[in-house]
Motif scaffolding. Structure first.
Motif, PDB file in Angstrom:
ATOM      1  N   ARG A 150       1.087  -0.860  -0.284  1.00  0.00           N
ATOM      2  CA  ARG A 150       0.098   0.257  -0.092  1.00  0.00           C
ATOM      3  C   ARG A 150       0.908   1.572  -0.123  1.00  0.00           C
ATOM      4  NH1 ARG A 150      -4.876  -1.780   4.064  1.00  0.00           N
ATOM      5  NH2 ARG A 150      -5.019  -3.570   3.087  1.00  0.00           N
ATOM      6  N   ALA A 151       1.869   0.995  -0.373  1.00  0.00           N
ATOM      7  CA  ALA A 151       2.899   2.294  -0.299  1.00  0.00           C
ATOM      8  C   ALA A 151       3.888   2.044  -1.179  1.00  0.00           C
ATOM      9  CB  ALA A 151       3.311   2.190   1.498  1.00  0.00           C
ATOM     10  N   SER A 152       4.628   3.345  -1.706  1.00  0.00           N
ATOM     11  CA  SER A 152       5.351   3.080  -2.865  1.00  0.00           C
ATOM     12  C   SER A 152       6.471   3.984  -2.719  1.00  0.00           C
ATOM     13  CB  SER A 152       4.835   2.607  -4.111  1.00  0.00           C
ATOM     14  OG  SER A 152       3.232   3.835  -4.787  1.00  0.00           O
ATOM     15  N   LEU A 153       7.035   4.905  -3.267  1.00  0.00           N
ATOM     16  CA  LEU A 153       8.142   5.557  -3.652  1.00  0.00           C
ATOM     17  C   LEU A 153       8.425   6.322  -5.760  1.00  0.00           C
ATOM     18  CD1 LEU A 153      11.107   5.943  -1.313  1.00  0.00           C
ATOM     19  CD2 LEU A 153       9.280   7.198  -1.094  1.00  0.00           C
ATOM     20  N   HIS A 154       8.436   7.157  -5.993  1.00  0.00           N
ATOM     21  CA  HIS A 154       8.415   7.455  -7.333  1.00  0.00           C
ATOM     22  C   HIS A 154       9.125   8.731  -7.230  1.00  0.00           C
ATOM     23  CE1 HIS A 154       4.997   4.671  -7.529  1.00  0.00           C
ATOM     24  NE2 HIS A 154       4.119   5.442  -7.179  1.00  0.00           N
ATOM     25  N   LYS A 211      12.977  20.259 -11.977  1.00  0.00           N
ATOM     26  CA  LYS A 211      12.585  19.481 -11.613  1.00  0.00           C
ATOM     27  C   LYS A 211      12.579  18.457 -11.754  1.00  0.00           C
ATOM     28  CE  LYS A 211      11.752  23.973  -9.022  1.00  0.00           C
ATOM     29  NZ  LYS A 211      11.405  24.657  -7.938  1.00  0.00           N
ATOM     30  N   GLU A 212      12.994  18.041  -9.880  1.00  0.00           N
ATOM     31  CA  GLU A 212      12.887  16.233 -10.420  1.00  0.00           C
ATOM     32  C   GLU A 212      12.454  16.331  -8.120  1.00  0.00           C
ATOM     33  OE1 GLU A 212      16.089  13.365  -9.941  1.00  0.00           O
ATOM     34  OE2 GLU A 212      16.955  13.535 -12.402  1.00  0.00           O
ATOM     35  N   TRP A 213      10.913  15.555  -8.220  1.00  0.00           N
ATOM     36  CA  TRP A 213      10.397  15.313  -6.896  1.00  0.00           C
ATOM     37  C   TRP A 213      10.108  13.584  -7.096  1.00  0.00           C
ATOM     38  CZ3 TRP A 213       7.356  20.286  -6.269  1.00  0.00           C
ATOM     39  CH2 TRP A 213       7.565  21.446  -7.413  1.00  0.00           C
ATOM     40  N   LEU A 214      10.498  13.764  -5.583  1.00  0.00           N
ATOM     41  CA  LEU A 214      10.613  12.752  -5.007  1.00  0.00           C
ATOM     42  C   LEU A 214       8.897  12.508  -4.456  1.00  0.00           C
ATOM     43  CD1 LEU A 214      11.864   9.731  -3.527  1.00  0.00           C
ATOM     44  CD2 LEU A 214      12.720  10.728  -1.923  1.00  0.00           C
ATOM     45  N   VAL A 215       8.063  11.621  -3.865  1.00  0.00           N
ATOM     46  CA  VAL A 215       6.438  11.370  -4.209  1.00  0.00           C
ATOM     47  C   VAL A 215       6.760  10.404  -3.351  1.00  0.00           C
ATOM     48  CG1 VAL A 215       4.157  11.976  -4.674  1.00  0.00           C
ATOM     49  CG2 VAL A 215       6.208  13.254  -6.058  1.00  0.00           C
ATOM     50  N   LEU A 237       8.734  14.379  -0.342  1.00  0.00           N
ATOM     51  CA  LEU A 237       9.428  14.121   0.151  1.00  0.00           C
ATOM     52  C   LEU A 237      10.623  14.643  -0.160  1.00  0.00           C
ATOM     53  CD1 LEU A 237       9.315  10.455  -0.256  1.00  0.00           C
ATOM     54  CD2 LEU A 237       8.035  11.785   1.778  1.00  0.00           C
ATOM     55  N   ALA A 238      10.589  15.312  -1.229  1.00  0.00           N
ATOM     56  CA  ALA A 238      11.749  16.337  -1.343  1.00  0.00           C
ATOM     57  C   ALA A 238      11.937  16.479  -3.205  1.00  0.00           C
ATOM     58  CB  ALA A 238      13.780  15.218  -1.502  1.00  0.00           C
TER      59      ALA A 238
END
Length: 140
Positions: free
Chosen positions: A100-104, A111-115, A125-126
């Motif tokens: 139920r959780a993932s990082l993208h 820009k690059e986004w950490l979601v 997140l960043a």
């Protein structure tokens, strides 16, 4: 039939037996040969005609679709009000942490986004600017 005359025997196909009148069956007076004659032949022909015509139409559609450019195939999405993929957003990487959780890592607007994604929502997140490739190192 006049009283006193004997009933006239009718010709029956081989293997046909009269059932007693006490059985509650619908009796339409015909034989099996009558019910499976020309009508059944027409019905079978109609089914074959419909299957053949449908197969021909499907074949023509597939051939026409194959010859179309890729951009016109995606054109149908506009009629369905579906989201068309944007060229401005790119998903660079995805990692599933749990069911139920993932990082993208998403690239957008320079820009690059950490979601982080969970069943309850999204979290940023960043964020960092896109790294430019070092041209001097690659040439050396």
């Amino acid at each position: 039939m006049v009283a006193g005359e004997a009933p006239v025997p009718t010709a029956k196909p081989v293997g046909v037996v009269d059932l007693p009148a006490s059985l509650p069956l619908r009796r339409d007076g015909g034989t099996l040969a009558d019910s499976t004659g020309v009508g059944a032949l027409r019905g079978g022909f109609l089914v074959l005609l419909l299957l053949g015509g449908g197969s021909w139409c499907l074949w023509r559609w597939l051939l026409a679709r194959r010859s179309q450019p890729e951009s016109s195939i995606k054109e149908w999405r506009k009629w369905l009000f579906a989201a068309v993929p944007s060229s401005g957003v790119k998903v660079l990487e995805s990692t599933r942490l749990t069911t139920r959780a993932s990082l993208h890592v998403v690239q957008w607007d320079g820009k690059e986004w950490l979601v982080g994604c969970t069943e309850h929502g999204l979290n940023l997140l960043a964020e960092r600017p896109i790294k430019e490739p070092d041209v001097t190192r690659e040439q050396a």
